[in-house]
Enzyme design. Sequence first.
Site, PDB file in Angstrom:
ATOM      1  N   ASP A 132      -2.263  -3.048  13.214  1.00 31.17           N
ATOM      2  CA  ASP A 132      -2.571  -3.613  11.805  1.00 31.17           C
ATOM      3  C   ASP A 132      -2.815  -5.054  11.957  1.00 31.17           C
ATOM      4  OD1 ASP A 132      -1.331  -1.638  10.583  1.00 31.17           O
ATOM      5  OD2 ASP A 132       0.605  -2.315  10.667  1.00 31.17           O
ATOM      6  N   HIS A 158      -0.874   2.674  16.269  1.00 29.25           N
ATOM      7  CA  HIS A 158       0.015   3.808  15.599  1.00 29.25           C
ATOM      8  C   HIS A 158      -0.963   4.742  14.786  1.00 29.25           C
ATOM      9  CE1 HIS A 158       0.177   0.103  13.190  1.00 29.25           C
ATOM     10  NE2 HIS A 158       0.195   1.066  12.086  1.00 29.25           N
ATOM     11  N   LYS A 201       0.627  -1.204   0.174  1.00 28.82           N
ATOM     12  CA  LYS A 201      -0.134   0.036  -0.125  1.00 28.82           C
ATOM     13  C   LYS A 201       1.045   1.086   0.020  1.00 28.82           C
ATOM     14  CE  LYS A 201      -3.784   2.432   2.476  1.00 28.82           C
ATOM     15  NZ  LYS A 201      -3.918   2.978   3.884  1.00 28.82           N
ATOM     16  N   HIS A 226      -4.670   2.837  14.915  1.00 26.66           N
ATOM     17  CA  HIS A 226      -5.315   1.695  14.709  1.00 26.66           C
ATOM     18  C   HIS A 226      -3.726   0.567  14.914  1.00 26.66           C
ATOM     19  CE1 HIS A 226      -2.665   2.501  11.095  1.00 26.66           C
ATOM     20  NE2 HIS A 226      -2.761   1.295  10.835  1.00 26.66           N
TER      21      HIS A 226
END
Length: 366
Positions: free
Chosen positions: A245, A299, A224, A243
């Site tokens: 991962d 993060h 991404k 959030h």
Amino acid sequence: MAAAVRSLRVESLASSGLLTIPAEYVRPEWERLSIVDVLREAELEAEGKAREDAGPQIPVVDFKGLESGEESERKRVEEEVRKAAAEWGVMQVMNHGVEGEVIERLKKAGEAFFALPMEEKERYANDQAAGKIDGYGSKLANNASGQLEWEDYFFHLLYPEDKRNMAVWPKNPENYVEATNEYGKQLRKVVTKILSILSLGLGVEEGRLEKDLGGMDDLLMQLKINYYPKCPQPELALGVEAHTDISALTLLLHNMVPGLQINHDGRWVTAKCIPGALIVHVGDSLEILSNGRYRSGLHRGVVNKEKVRISWAVFCEPPKEQLLRPIPELVTDAEPAQFTPRTFAQHIEQKLFRKEEEEGVVPATQ
């Protein structure tokens, strides 16, 4: 339809000359209190005027010791990796094994794609509503407040080669495929190296984590490219909200513009821009397998009004049907299982449901 899609692009908003950002990009007041000017912080640090309360920094681990031939050096590096994964859930890795020239070609190709005219980028537009996530996109509002992030992106599978859909890879710039493919090949070796070290840190066989994540044939590497345009009111917005991962590991490069922040002991710590470093995050999947010994770090990404920030994130994920559960050898009476068994697909659904439940949204039936 094309015009409606284009209106969602943050790049278009940023280049329109607007002085105030739309309300849907403004974060809640409680969240804005912790947003800082990371460019100014970096300037002060360069001038030797860093804040006295700057606090701890993200661990930096040099992999050079792994190739020294010295057992003590190898053990030292392995312990530094284990400690960073356990205490921070993130580390900056030097001498990781990906050639500098390969990284520069990757970055130039990604920058060239985002420099294309909007009409050309839109040829690769994804369709999130239809479940087509590969391609060029921007986050759509998926919560009750209609909250958006100051970011556009390009997303596609990087590895394994036989599972890729090359139709979504950009044809322009011409070297995008070659540059990105070579980076994927070299990075795949780094993934095995890191998972091997982390396996040993858990006291299990060297190849255990990679095996439990799908192995060489099925572990997926999703790329991404995040594009964060200049923001006229960076104190009000976020490039990416806080959030963790869902991946096992996330490996990140950037264009040397600060913006990544890690929450450590309740405090947001800005990642320093270290030339040549590869930022490695521990994700949820690895936290589950390790029974919580390695932490999936919270993060976020902040933005600024002076410089475009671009990052290249590679998410290392198990296949959707892969069962995730704590490694049995790590579960004891003293350390019972912290996570119930679930497939990777179920973990994604559970995490999405929890997020929407917290925001007062009933998830749509899939």
